[in-house]
Structures are given as structure tokens and as C-alpha cells.
Design a protein around this motif. Structure first.
Motif, mmCIF file in Angstrom:
data_model
loop_
_atom_site.group_PDB
_atom_site.id
_atom_site.type_symbol
_atom_site.label_atom_id
_atom_site.label_comp_id
_atom_site.label_asym_id
_atom_site.label_seq_id
_atom_site.Cartn_x
_atom_site.Cartn_y
_atom_site.Cartn_z
ATOM 1 N N ALA A 1 0.864 -1.308 -0.092
ATOM 2 C CA ALA A 1 0.131 0.071 0.013
ATOM 3 C C ALA A 1 0.823 1.274 0.041
ATOM 4 O O ALA A 1 2.040 1.033 0.223
ATOM 5 N N ASN A 2 0.160 2.588 -0.205
ATOM 6 C CA ASN A 2 1.082 3.673 -0.089
ATOM 7 C C ASN A 2 0.780 4.151 1.416
ATOM 8 O O ASN A 2 -0.034 3.954 2.283
ATOM 9 N N THR A 3 1.745 4.948 1.949
ATOM 10 C CA THR A 3 1.656 5.669 3.272
ATOM 11 C C THR A 3 0.428 6.422 3.172
ATOM 12 O O THR A 3 0.211 6.950 2.150
ATOM 13 N N GLY A 4 0.171 6.835 4.352
ATOM 14 C CA GLY A 4 -1.073 7.727 4.444
ATOM 15 C C GLY A 4 -1.994 7.119 5.457
ATOM 16 O O GLY A 4 -2.074 6.024 5.892
ATOM 17 N N ARG A 5 -3.333 7.606 5.466
ATOM 18 C CA ARG A 5 -4.561 7.267 6.063
ATOM 19 C C ARG A 5 -5.231 6.546 5.064
ATOM 20 O O ARG A 5 -5.800 6.661 4.258
ATOM 21 N N ARG A 6 -5.936 5.295 5.818
ATOM 22 C CA ARG A 6 -6.992 4.501 5.429
ATOM 23 C C ARG A 6 -7.988 4.229 6.407
ATOM 24 O O ARG A 6 -7.754 4.278 7.581
#
Length: 353
Positions: free
Chosen positions: A187-192
Motif C-alpha cells: 500500500a501507499n503511506t497515509g491514512r486509510r
């Protein structure tokens, strides 16, 4: 479904020019493979590659103009019975109209595998823009209210599942009690969205390490690990027993990124947020569904410590998923919609409005 040999021109991002991405296991390839298994003649047309070529390396106005002219002449030459458009936004509607005028009776369908939540305005606009020139639309979301926003008289809008193909997803992680890693997440970093709240992905990883000492994560694009592409991405699913199916949104009915098919199709045990509704189409005992953070970490710990239980559940999920969502079954349903010959839905995921 009985169907004469029918020629379908599949216009999508088959991605031969750019090396970024894992497109050999994406929707375009699986759809084409599935249609071929169902007896259709399929011609793949990689719109983005051609647009870049015509635009001297860029998807610019010149590339789009020359692409439109080429596609019209291509259709004049090969005379397809149908166009299948997968995120082919390099092609303008005026080009599709020219083709329809040139080939009366040609059928046109768009398919879309991105989110259609209110936050996804760019994708919502792309789907709406095509409605005037297509005969049917398929989207990888089963939420009827969300699908209803695209409804036009006489033009079906339907759910498009994430499909598997045994020639692409070749892993059988359920056969191995000891694998190099416990759980995989690319996945990409950041919020999910995690259990109803937005959360930094790396916080979930850190919390699992605190609760489950020694847990071994295989990460792509996270924790300073490089993103995985191509064969490296596909091989990763064979190295861990569990796959974390964490999409950007996890509370939309039957919506998931296509990593769900990669996880289950390679024999991993999928961890899925219960809020997305996949318990309606997959067995409770074949998937690690969770509804709270506590349940997530508890189930993760249990299956990490009990490989036999993980293997048994993963095999059941694998068999159920291949039965329902193999690409031959899904594309037969797609073709029936495309050619306006769709019978009464027989499976719970066959959602058509």
C-alpha cells in the motif's frame, strides 16, 4: 450463454511502455483472458501506450488527437462487434460516436474499478462522461444507491467483482505451515479507513507488533520498503500466510481494491473489514472478518500462532472465491450485459439496476 464468435475490442491500460505497476494481474488482462475462455475473439488496444507514442512520450493533446484518428481507422479495419472501455479516458466521446456511426449495431460498455465515493470526484466525473455513448456500465462497487446515480433508461449499471485467474494467481499459501512472513500488505503511506475511522497505515503495523511480539510483516511501499511491481509483487503473495485487505474505503458494499483477488487467489487468508459486506458472498469460516480493532488484532494473533487453522480457513476461502469470482464466470456475466442478453441474476453478487 450461446454466442456466435464475436469480436470485442478491449481498450484499456495494458501498460507495455511503463514499468511501474503490477498490470499483468490487473483487470484489463483478466477480463480479456476470461472473455477468450468464453469463446470471444478479443483484441487488446492499449490506449495509454499509444497515446504516449503518438504524443512523443506524453499523453498530451497531440497524442489524444492522433490516437482518436488511429482508433477510428483501426475499427474500420478490424470491424469489432463491441467496444469494451476500461478507464480509457484518453479517448474522447466524439471518437466513440464516430465509430458507432461507422459500425451501426456495435455495442459499447465501460468498466470501472475505482472508488465512486463522494470524495472520488474525478472518477465519478469520468464514469458520468461516458454514459451518453455506452450501452452498459460495470463498476467494482455493489452499493445500489451509489450505482443508482449513474442510471439511465435502458442502460444497465452493474457490479463488477474483483476476479481471479489461476494462470495469474498461482500461489497456494494454504499449503505451507511455515512461510517467510506472517502477513503481507502492499500500500501507499497515509491514512486509510480502519474499523470506521481514518488511521495511518503504519500505526496499524506498529500496534500489531506491540500486541503480537515477533510478527513478521512483508511490506511493499511502507516503512521505508520499496513498492513492489511486476513479478516481485506477484511473488510476495506466496511468501506470507495472511493478506491484509486494507482499501482506502472499507465500508462500501462489496467494494475492494483488486488486492482482494490477489490475496485469496494466491491462497492467503484474507483479513477483511466486515463493514464492506463480503460476508454476504464469502464464507465466515474462509475469511478473517473483523469489526473492531480488538477483533482484528485478536484474529491476527490467533492465525499467526495457529498455522493449521490459518491454512484450513484460507483453503476454504480460496475454493469459494474461485467458484464465484473466476474470470470466466465474471466475464460471461459481463458479456451477457454487453450484448443485452442478461438473464435473471442467479448469484448474490449479480447486482444490476
Amino acid at each position: 450463454m450461446e454466442q456466435k464468435m464475436t469480436r470485442i475490442l478491449h481498450i484499456a491500460n495494458f501498460n507495455s511502455l511503463r514499468l511501474k505497476g503490477c498490470f499483468q494481474c490487473g483487470f484489463p488482462v483478466k477480463i480479456s483472458y476470461g472473455l477468450i475462455k468464453n469463446g470471444f475473439e478479443v483484441i487488446n488496444y492499449s490506449d495509454r501506450d499509444l497515446c504516449r507514442m503518438f504524443g512523443f512520450g506524453h499523453m498530451n493533446a497531440l497524442g489524444r488527437y492522433r490516437l482518436g484518428k488511429h482508433l477510428c481507422e483501426f475499427c474500420r479495419t478490424v470491424r469489432p462487434d463491441a467496444l469494451l472501455l476500461g478507464h480509457a479516458n484518453t479517448i474522447g466521446n466524439e471518437t466513440i460516436m464516430q465509430i458507432k456511426k461507422m459500425l451501426p449495431g456495435i455495442r459499447v460498455m465501460q468498466w470501472n474499478c475505482d472508488a465512486i465515493t463522494p470524495e472520488s470526484q474525478r472518477n465519478l466525473g469520468a464514469v458520468r462522461e461516458r454514459l451518453q455513448v455506452v450501452d452498459a456500465t460495470m463498476i467494482s462497487t455493489g452499493d445500489r444507491q451509489m450505482l443508482q446515480q449513474f442510471k439511465q433508461e435502458g442502460k444497465p449499471i452493474a457490479y463488477l467483482p474483483n476476479m481471479v485467474d489461476a494462470s495469474i494467481e498461482t500461489g497456494t499459501a494454504f499449503n505451507d505451515a511455515a512461510l517467510p512472513y506472517d502477513i503481507l500488505l502492499c500500500a501507499n503511506t497515509g491514512r486509510r479507513q480502519f474499523c470506521g475511522k481514518d488511521k495511518e497505515v503504519e500505526q496499524i503495523i506498529d500496534e500489531s507488533a506491540a500486541r503480537i511480539p515477533g510478527i513478521k510483516w512483508l511490506l511493499g511501499g511502507l516503512k521505508d520498503q520499496p513498492a513492489l511491481h511486476g513479478a516481485a509483487y506477484l511473488d510476495a503473495f506466496k511468501q506470507a500466510g495472511i493478506g491484509f485487505n486494507l482499501s482506502r474505503y472499507n465500508d462500501v458494499y462489496l467494494y475492494s481494491s483488486d488486492r482482494l483477488a490477489h490475496i485469496i487467489g494466491n491462497g492467503q487468508l484474507a483479513m477483511i473489514d466486515r463493514a464492506c459486506g463480503f460476508a454476504d458472498v464469502l464464507p465466515e469460516t474462509g475469511v478473517a472478518f473483523y469489526g473492531s480493532e480488538t477483533e482484528f488484532y485478536d484474529k491476527l494473533a490467533y492465525y499467526v500462532k495457529n498455522p493449521a487453522a490459518r491454512m484450513k480457513a484460507a483453503r476454504e476461502g480460496y475454493e469459494a472465491y474461485y467458484k464465484e469470482f473466476n474470470n470466466q464466470t465474471v466475464t460471461a456475466y459481463m458479456a451477457a450485459l454487453l450484448f443485452d442478453n442478461f438473464p435473471k441474476p442467479e448469484r448474490p453478487w449479480q447486482i444490476v439496476i
